[in-house]
Design a protein around this motif. Structure first.
Motif, PDB file in Angstrom:
ATOM      1  N   HIS A  74      -7.011  -2.359  -4.612  1.00 13.05           N
ATOM      2  CA  HIS A  74      -5.821  -1.524  -4.713  1.00 13.05           C
ATOM      3  C   HIS A  74      -5.781  -1.691  -6.492  1.00 13.05           C
ATOM      4  N   ASN A  76      -4.401  -0.090  -9.788  1.00 12.36           N
ATOM      5  CA  ASN A  76      -3.195   0.542 -10.487  1.00 12.36           C
ATOM      6  C   ASN A  76      -2.093   0.941  -9.445  1.00 12.36           C
ATOM      7  N   GLY A  77      -1.930   0.025  -8.439  1.00 13.07           N
ATOM      8  CA  GLY A  77      -1.015   0.497  -7.537  1.00 13.07           C
ATOM      9  C   GLY A  77      -1.200   1.430  -6.329  1.00 13.07           C
ATOM     10  N   ARG A  78      -2.679   1.751  -6.690  1.00 14.48           N
ATOM     11  CA  ARG A  78      -3.152   3.012  -5.654  1.00 14.48           C
ATOM     12  C   ARG A  78      -4.320   2.359  -4.724  1.00 14.48           C
ATOM     13  N   THR A 103      -5.278  -2.669 -13.376  1.00 16.06           N
ATOM     14  CA  THR A 103      -4.632  -3.961 -12.388  1.00 16.06           C
ATOM     15  C   THR A 103      -5.471  -3.763 -11.108  1.00 16.06           C
ATOM     16  N   GLU A 105      -5.932  -5.315  -7.349  1.00 16.65           N
ATOM     17  CA  GLU A 105      -5.274  -6.381  -6.359  1.00 16.65           C
ATOM     18  C   GLU A 105      -6.220  -6.257  -4.967  1.00 16.65           C
ATOM     19  N   PRO A 106      -6.182  -7.287  -4.254  1.00 17.26           N
ATOM     20  CA  PRO A 106      -6.509  -6.999  -3.015  1.00 17.26           C
ATOM     21  C   PRO A 106      -5.624  -6.262  -1.962  1.00 17.26           C
ATOM     22  N   TRP A 107      -6.085  -5.857  -0.920  1.00 17.25           N
ATOM     23  CA  TRP A 107      -4.951  -5.237   0.008  1.00 17.25           C
ATOM     24  C   TRP A 107      -4.026  -6.399   0.311  1.00 17.25           C
ATOM     25  N   ALA A 172      -2.842  -0.704   3.480  1.00 16.11           N
ATOM     26  CA  ALA A 172      -2.536  -1.379   2.055  1.00 16.11           C
ATOM     27  C   ALA A 172      -1.371  -0.292   1.635  1.00 16.11           C
ATOM     28  N   ALA A 173      -1.374   0.805   2.073  1.00 20.69           N
ATOM     29  CA  ALA A 173      -0.501   1.949   1.364  1.00 20.69           C
ATOM     30  C   ALA A 173       0.937   1.958   2.196  1.00 20.69           C
ATOM     31  N   ALA A 224       2.675   7.823   3.217  1.00 21.70           N
ATOM     32  CA  ALA A 224       1.683   7.045   2.241  1.00 21.70           C
ATOM     33  C   ALA A 224       0.317   7.066   2.730  1.00 21.70           C
ATOM     34  N   ALA A 227      -1.750  10.115   2.567  1.00 23.74           N
ATOM     35  CA  ALA A 227      -1.917  10.458   1.011  1.00 23.74           C
ATOM     36  C   ALA A 227      -3.087   9.501   0.512  1.00 23.74           C
ATOM     37  N   GLU A 228      -3.305   8.447   1.065  1.00 26.70           N
ATOM     38  CA  GLU A 228      -4.086   7.558   0.574  1.00 26.70           C
ATOM     39  C   GLU A 228      -5.539   7.379   1.053  1.00 26.70           C
TER      40      GLU A 228
END
Lengths: 255, 234
Positions: A74, A76-78, A103, A105-107, A172-173, A224, A227-228
């Motif tokens: 993940h 930057n928030g995406r 940034t 992050e993991p799921w 995740a999204a 979402a 989109a992801e």
């Protein structure tokens, strides 16, 4: 785009094991080529950490050509970073600017527990798949592939659904950590083909039951996931799953 | 999965939301249509006759019970789902995508719904309670008035004039209709997808219809207290 070397600041989630609380660690990285993939940039950082006798960052990766679905990050928030329709391995550093803070992050989902750093356990997807994501075939010689006629429209829709690589970006999204896009792709790919008909009703019921058992949330159609999704699976599949589930639940003799 | 488990599954719970949601949309059409009689500018005669019809016709009184059942199902299932959704991601993300991947109102249905529930309680207290329970349980009965059909009916128009003479009431009603507009903007098309009704042949029409409905109906409702406050307040 012209080649450039980037100096970046990475904020990476570090977690020793599944029971550790975890925290963010900040790392400066320099001389990152804009032609590197995001994972190659992570490799550069890990080599540096190893040279400094520090624990390298654990992250999943396998094919590095966008089809295995392992590189869950993940960024930057995406899910899989800022580019549309890409996995992390296909995300290139030209997506970022010199001096950026990134940034990683993991799921985040209770059904995808973090094992270490950026590595999550996605075996819940495997158990959903085992609950009904298969077709029965007769033993003996393999049949001719084109033995049963399939409408072109259905073949195309099934193929588009089958593009799902089970990466978990949809979960995740989603604000509800719902796995509906994944399950709907798996159910659709078989529901659209004649080979998938014998298990059609049990598949929809059993895969949804397993999805609920694994602790995924329900779908509120925010979109979402679509989109992801690196494979751009359509939310039309979610509507199809809802239809399949209602047909199986209200019209069939199953259950 | 047996028959009752269908309704308690994640999809089943959403089916309940979709079915009751579309039912409530149909109610909004009737409610907006009847209330629009107030714009007849006849001292509330047409409006009072319409309200009397709604309150005295047995079919509509039966539908009122079904409406309350649908409303309660939508409210309780909605609240339960909103609370449940928060449990599937115990560790939050440090960075969130904001509106890059979804619309804010599609993620805020629980909040918008809660605001609508608060409005609904005020709204029922203003109009439903005196017209249905007036005279019993210590509730002040509504005034009565002769209307052009030759009947003596509740003067709900006067009640409306009284309530909407207060500026804060008008503001609360207008803001609540803003919540309704955004709730519908997501909910209208989402309900159809939840019920599996999604197809390239008709989904674009449903989506356009949803946007038009979400703007026009709340705007019509919002115009009512504003109209009374500006032109017909006590």
């Amino acid at each position: 785009m012209e080649h450039q070397n980037l100096n970046l600041t990475l904020k990476v989630w570090r977690q020793k094991n599944a029971s550790d609380a975890g925290h963010f660690e900040t790392y400066p990285v320099s001389g990152i080529s804009t032609e590197m993939s995001f994972l190659e940039m992570m490799d550069v950082l890990n080599e540096k950490l190893i040279a400094e006798k520090k624990e390298p960052i654990a992250f999943d990766h396998d094919c590095r050509e966008g089809i295995c679905g392992m590189c869950s990050m993940h960024i930057n928030g995406r899910a899989h970073g800022p580019w549309k329709g890409t996995t992390t391995c296909q995300l290139h550093m030209r997506a970022f600017n010199d001096g950026d803070t990134i940034t990683v992050e993991p799921w985040r989902a209770s059904a995808f527990p973090v094992l270490k750093d950026l590595v999550v356990d996605r075996s819940s997807f495997d158990r959903i798949q085992r609950a009904g994501g298969y077709v029965s075939v007769n033993t003996g010689n393999a049949k001719d592939a084109n033995n049963i006629p399939v409408a072109k429209e259905n073949a195309d829709l099934a193929f588009a659904a089958a593009a799902c690589i089970g990466c978990g970006a949809c979960v995740a999204a989603c604000k509800n950590a719902s796995a509906m896009l994944f399950v709907s792709a798996k159910v659709s790919q078989y529901a659209l083909l004649p080979q998938g008909q014998p298990e059609r009703t049990t598949r929809a019921l059993n895969m949804v039951a397993q999805m609920d058992k694994e602790g995924f949330g329900s779908c509120t159609n925010t979109g979402a996931c679509e989109a992801e999704c690196p494979k751009e699976i359509s939310v039309m599949n979610i509507a199809r799953l809802n239809r399949e589930f209602m047909n199986a639940g209200f019209m069939s003799n199953e259950g | 999965m047996n028959f009752s488990q269908i309704f308690t599954s994640s999809i089943g719970k959403k089916i309940v939301m979709g079915v009751t949601g579309i039912f409530l949309v149909s109610f909004l059409m009737v409610h907006a249509g009847i209330n629009a009689c107030m714009f007849a500018n006849d001292g509330g005669d047409l409006f009072n006759r319409a309200a009397h019809f709604m309150g005295s016709n047995w079919l509509i009184r039966t539908m009122e019970i079904i409406l309350f059942a649908g409303l309660l199902a939508h409210i309780f299932q909605g609240l339960a789902l909103t609370l449940d959704h928060k449990t599937h991601r115990p560790v939050k993300y440090a960075v969130n995508p904001g509106n890059e991947t979804s619309k804010w109102y599609s993620r805020s249905m629980g909040l918008l719904g809660t605001l609508l529930l608060m409005f609904l309680i005020i709204h029922l207290y203003h109009f439903w309670t005196p017209s249905r329970l007036g005279g019993s349980f210590g509730v002040q009965p509504l005034a009565e008035k002769w209307v052009s059909s030759g009947e003596m009916v509740h003067d709900l128009y006067a009640e409306m004039q009284e309530e909407f003479s207060e500026l804060w009431v008008v503001i609360v009603y207008v803001l609540a209709m803003g919540s309704l507009a955004y709730h519908l903007l997501h909910g209208f098309q989402s309900a159809f997808r939840t019920l599996g009704l999604s197809h390239k042949k008709y989904t674009p029409t449903i989506e356009k219809l949803g946007v038009a409905f979400s703007i026009l109906v709340p705007a019509l409702f919002a115009a009512m207290p504003v109209y009374i406050y500006l032109f017909h307040k006590n």
